[in-house]
Motif scaffolding. Structure first.
Motif, PDB file in Angstrom:
ATOM      1  N   GLN A   1       3.191  29.610 -26.487  1.00  0.00           N
ATOM      2  CA  GLN A   1       3.183  30.798 -25.630  1.00  0.00           C
ATOM      3  C   GLN A   1       4.416  31.677 -25.821  1.00  0.00           C
ATOM      4  N   SER A   2       5.603  31.085 -25.772  1.00  0.00           N
ATOM      5  CA  SER A   2       6.826  31.891 -25.876  1.00  0.00           C
ATOM      6  C   SER A   2       6.956  32.507 -27.262  1.00  0.00           C
ATOM      7  N   GLN A   3       6.515  31.795 -28.300  1.00  0.00           N
ATOM      8  CA  GLN A   3       6.609  32.328 -29.654  1.00  0.00           C
ATOM      9  C   GLN A   3       5.668  33.522 -29.850  1.00  0.00           C
ATOM     10  N   LEU A   4       4.502  33.439 -29.232  1.00  0.00           N
ATOM     11  CA  LEU A   4       3.573  34.566 -29.316  1.00  0.00           C
ATOM     12  C   LEU A   4       4.136  35.789 -28.609  1.00  0.00           C
TER      13      LEU A   4
ATOM     14  N   ALA B   1      -2.118  44.792 -23.371  1.00  0.00           N
ATOM     15  CA  ALA B   1      -3.069  43.873 -22.736  1.00  0.00           C
ATOM     16  C   ALA B   1      -2.808  42.437 -23.157  1.00  0.00           C
ATOM     17  N   VAL B   2      -2.495  42.231 -24.433  1.00  0.00           N
ATOM     18  CA  VAL B   2      -2.216  40.879 -24.917  1.00  0.00           C
ATOM     19  C   VAL B   2      -0.940  40.339 -24.281  1.00  0.00           C
ATOM     20  N   LEU B   3       0.094  41.163 -24.219  1.00  0.00           N
ATOM     21  CA  LEU B   3       1.335  40.734 -23.573  1.00  0.00           C
ATOM     22  C   LEU B   3       1.088  40.363 -22.116  1.00  0.00           C
ATOM     23  N   GLN B   4       0.217  41.099 -21.442  1.00  0.00           N
ATOM     24  CA  GLN B   4      -0.097  40.804 -20.045  1.00  0.00           C
ATOM     25  C   GLN B   4      -0.809  39.458 -19.932  1.00  0.00           C
ATOM     26  N   TRP B   5      -1.732  39.178 -20.823  1.00  0.00           N
ATOM     27  CA  TRP B   5      -2.424  37.885 -20.801  1.00  0.00           C
ATOM     28  C   TRP B   5      -1.435  36.739 -20.984  1.00  0.00           C
ATOM     29  N   LEU B   6      -0.427  36.963 -21.816  1.00  0.00           N
ATOM     30  CA  LEU B   6       0.524  35.894 -22.118  1.00  0.00           C
ATOM     31  C   LEU B   6       1.503  35.628 -20.977  1.00  0.00           C
TER      32      LEU B   6
ATOM     33  N   LYS C   1      -8.641  38.780 -27.506  1.00  0.00           N
ATOM     34  CA  LYS C   1      -7.825  37.626 -27.107  1.00  0.00           C
ATOM     35  C   LYS C   1      -7.816  36.552 -28.187  1.00  0.00           C
ATOM     36  N   PHE C   2      -8.931  36.376 -28.839  1.00  0.00           N
ATOM     37  CA  PHE C   2      -9.050  35.288 -29.789  1.00  0.00           C
ATOM     38  C   PHE C   2      -8.346  35.569 -31.109  1.00  0.00           C
ATOM     39  N   HIS C   3      -8.209  36.859 -31.448  1.00  0.00           N
ATOM     40  CA  HIS C   3      -7.504  37.238 -32.667  1.00  0.00           C
ATOM     41  C   HIS C   3      -6.014  37.451 -32.448  1.00  0.00           C
ATOM     42  N   THR C   4      -5.604  37.696 -31.232  1.00  0.00           N
ATOM     43  CA  THR C   4      -4.198  38.014 -30.972  1.00  0.00           C
ATOM     44  C   THR C   4      -3.457  36.900 -30.246  1.00  0.00           C
ATOM     45  N   ILE C   5      -4.164  35.884 -29.787  1.00  0.00           N
ATOM     46  CA  ILE C   5      -3.516  34.731 -29.142  1.00  0.00           C
ATOM     47  C   ILE C   5      -3.883  33.441 -29.869  1.00  0.00           C
ATOM     48  N   TYR C   6      -5.158  33.126 -29.936  1.00  0.00           N
ATOM     49  CA  TYR C   6      -5.571  31.855 -30.518  1.00  0.00           C
ATOM     50  C   TYR C   6      -5.329  31.809 -32.026  1.00  0.00           C
TER      51      TYR C   6
END
Length: 598
Positions: free
Chosen positions: A220-223, A242-247, A314-319
């Motif tokens: 999580q922190s590395q992302l 949006a991705v930063l908010q999800w994290l 979400k799946f391309h930018t987090i997972y």
């Protein structure tokens, strides 16, 4: 690709966190800088470029959104080729998963035969619409299975995959698990109360399984650091935020397998024949498969660029980045995200009968016409609306009338009787104010001179609609220039008038040469026709050849005095309302026919 969100049971969460804490104390911290090139100079000088679309799920025939993804990626690929890059472009189909297994059973077909049939429809569409992919990947290919098995083994050997239990709401249609906050209540067709996904509206069921889990939470922190240190890695900006908010929220571990008793149609987990690798991990690895993973991927993978729809953000930018970090591989350079297309203000739906068949519409509006409309009207950070009237109005105005009219006027025998690239007279149109040129003419020259830089920037940021607006604006200015000076009114018997007439046509043809070159990634067939009419040889159509109006700078023009190419007719034929209305009826019948197949 539809990807799931899986989580650990509440009862086991406390034990899991204690177990994870002990595990992490022995695990070296992975450096997010592994996502970058080995040196800044290598990134700057490398002329490799790798662009991908999502691989498309074969549960139904291709629709407008699929073509939109492919056209965006194709435009970026073609623009890089024109700039001298060695570019690779991949698309293809995602063919595993429970939904495909059930669809094949319902159709009474072998799963592979079912997948091959639908995959060929996608390939036929892309070939028909001039999508210049260099690789078409199917997840049922042996090369892909080998890449997935190797990728799994790398994560397993690093201790990033473990056996665990998850439970939660599951949507078969979306191939995804959801948190309680993502689930709502609704009534089915019989009036019975059911649970549904708040995002898709599809029915969900409660499920519990013992499967393999990926330690997503430890990344999580590395992302977060990766996204903050690379503010342009996810474009447009709203999706990056949006991705930063999800994290900022809890990031549970992910299930990366299904019990084989439930899911047979997929790649077995290496060393465990009772488990199947889940569809989204399988699918994402396709990008590595095309790059040559696990042995020959280095040339391409460090320059990977993805084009995706916002529904799989979400799946391309987090997972996906977490998997890559776990495997010790570079992260994507850029993830371009686009929004969706509605039809007449409504979401495309089989039940509404408004699903657009992109192949039929490309036959009505031509391949280039469809490409131009999608890229001209498609705004990446907001949904766009499609109607046939809009398509017809835009293409008639900008391709038939404005661009086509300008070419026809400047190459017509009445104005250009010798069918040559006429001479430029610096006395009639000096580099500074004077001669017969007026202030607006110099404004036009400045706009066209800077156009390649503007277009390149917008192509690079996937704001292709802005690039086309800039080109369209310059085309309008060039038409205004010709109309303002009315060369058809000049006296050919007067030497000064003749020199000015030739200069007007020379300037207009130079503008058209720039437009035709810059439009090649968007409308390759129209651009080829335009440049061929101007007598521009294939070797003079690259970005390096975009030296606008060299005669105004005291340099030679390689085209001056040369004959024009053959007249092959109208650049883009105007579309008539009657033919479009007929196509609407034909499309409606086809939609109803195809809807009955699924």
């Amino acid at each position: 690709m539809k990807l799931p969100f899986c989580f650990i049971t509440r009862g086991s969460r406390m034990f899991y966190r204690l177990q994870q804490k002990e595990f992490l104390s022995h695990f070296p911290r992975l450096d997010v800088t592994a996502s970058r090139c080995g040196s800044t100079q290598m990134c700057k000088d490398d002329k490799s470029f790798y662009i991908t679309t999502p691989i498309f799920y074969v549960n139904a025939s291709p629709h407008l959104g699929h073509l939109y993804s492919a056209v965006i990626a194709d435009c970026l690929h073609r623009s890089k080729l024109l700039q001298g890059f060695n570019s690779r472009f991949a698309t293809g189909t995602d063919e595993h998963g429970l939904k495909i297994q059930q669809a094949a059973e319902a159709a009474g077909k072998d799963p592979l035969i079912f997948c091959t049939d639908v995959s060929e429809r996608f390939k036929h569409l892309f070939n028909s619409c001039n999508i210049s992919f260099t690789d078409y990947i199917r997840t049922t290919e042996q090369r892909h299975r080998q890449a997935v098995e190797h990728f799994w083994s790398v994560l397993w050997n690093k201790g990033l995959i473990y056996k665990g239990i998850y439970e939660g709401w599951y949507s078969t249609q979306d191939e995804s698990f959801l948190m309680p906050s993502q689930v709502g209540e609704a009534l089915d067709s019989s009036g019975k109360e059911i649970k549904v996904s708040l995002e898709s509206g599809h029915k969900v069921e409660w499920m519990k399984e013992e499967n393999y889990m990926f330690r997503l939470s430890m990344f999580q922190s590395q992302l977060i650091n990766w996204l903050r240190e690379n503010p342009r890695v996810v474009q447009p900006e709203r999706f990056h935020q949006a991705v930063l908010q999800w994290l900022q929220e809890d990031l549970p571990d992910l299930s990366v397998s299904r019990q084989r008793s439930r899911l047979q149609w997929g790649i077995p987990v290496p060393g465990d024949t009772e488990q199947t690798i889940y569809v989204w991990l399988d699918a994402l690895v396709n990008y590595l498969t095309v790059a040559g993973y696990p042995d020959k991927h280095n040339q391409w993978w460090h320059m990977a660029h993805h084009v995706i729809g916002k529904d799989i953000l979400k799946f391309h930018t987090i997972y996906w980045p977490a998997f890559l970090l776990g495997a010790g591989l570079p992260l994507p350079q850029v993830i371009y995200v686009h929004s969706h297309w509605t039809v007449g203000g409504k979401k495309m739906s089989k039940s509404l009968g408004n699903v657009i068949d992109p192949l039929e519409h490309s036959q009505t509006f031509t391949n280039d016409g469809m490409r131009y409309f999608l890229l001209r009207q498609g705004v990446p950070d907001s949904d766009c609306d499609y109607t046939q009237h809009k398509v017809m109005k835009l293409l008639n105005a900008e391709l038939a009338d404005s661009l086509g009219g300008l070419l026809n006027r400047c190459t017509a025998p009445a104005l250009n009787p010798f069918q040559v690239y006429p001479s430029f007279c610096s006395q009639s149109f000096p580099s500074d104010q004077g001669g017969r040129a007026v202030t607006d003419d110099y404004h036009m020259l400045a706009a066209v001179k800077h156009l390649p830089t503007v277009v390149e920037q917008h192509y690079h940021s996937m704001h292709i609609y802005k690039a086309l607006e800039a080109i369209s604006s310059c085309v309008r200015q060039t038409n205004g220039f010709v109309q303002r000076h009315a060369p058809w009114k000049l006296d050919r018997g007067d030497s000064k008038d003749q020199r000015w007439l030739d200069t007007i046509i020379h300037v207009a043809l130079e503008c058209l040469r720039i437009y035709g070159t810059l439009l090649q990634p968007v409308v390759p067939e129209i651009s080829n026709k335009l440049l061929t009419r101007l007598g521009v040889q294939p070797g003079k159509r690259s970005w390096d050849a975009l030296n606008f109006l060299p005669r105004s700078q005291g340099m030679d023009c390689p085209f001056e005095g040369r004959p024009l190419g053959p007249d092959s007719g109208v650049l883009f034929s105007r579309l008539e309302t009657q033919s479009v209305v007929l196509t609407e009826h034909q499309t409606e019948n086809t939609i109803m026919s195809r809807a009955a197949q699924y």
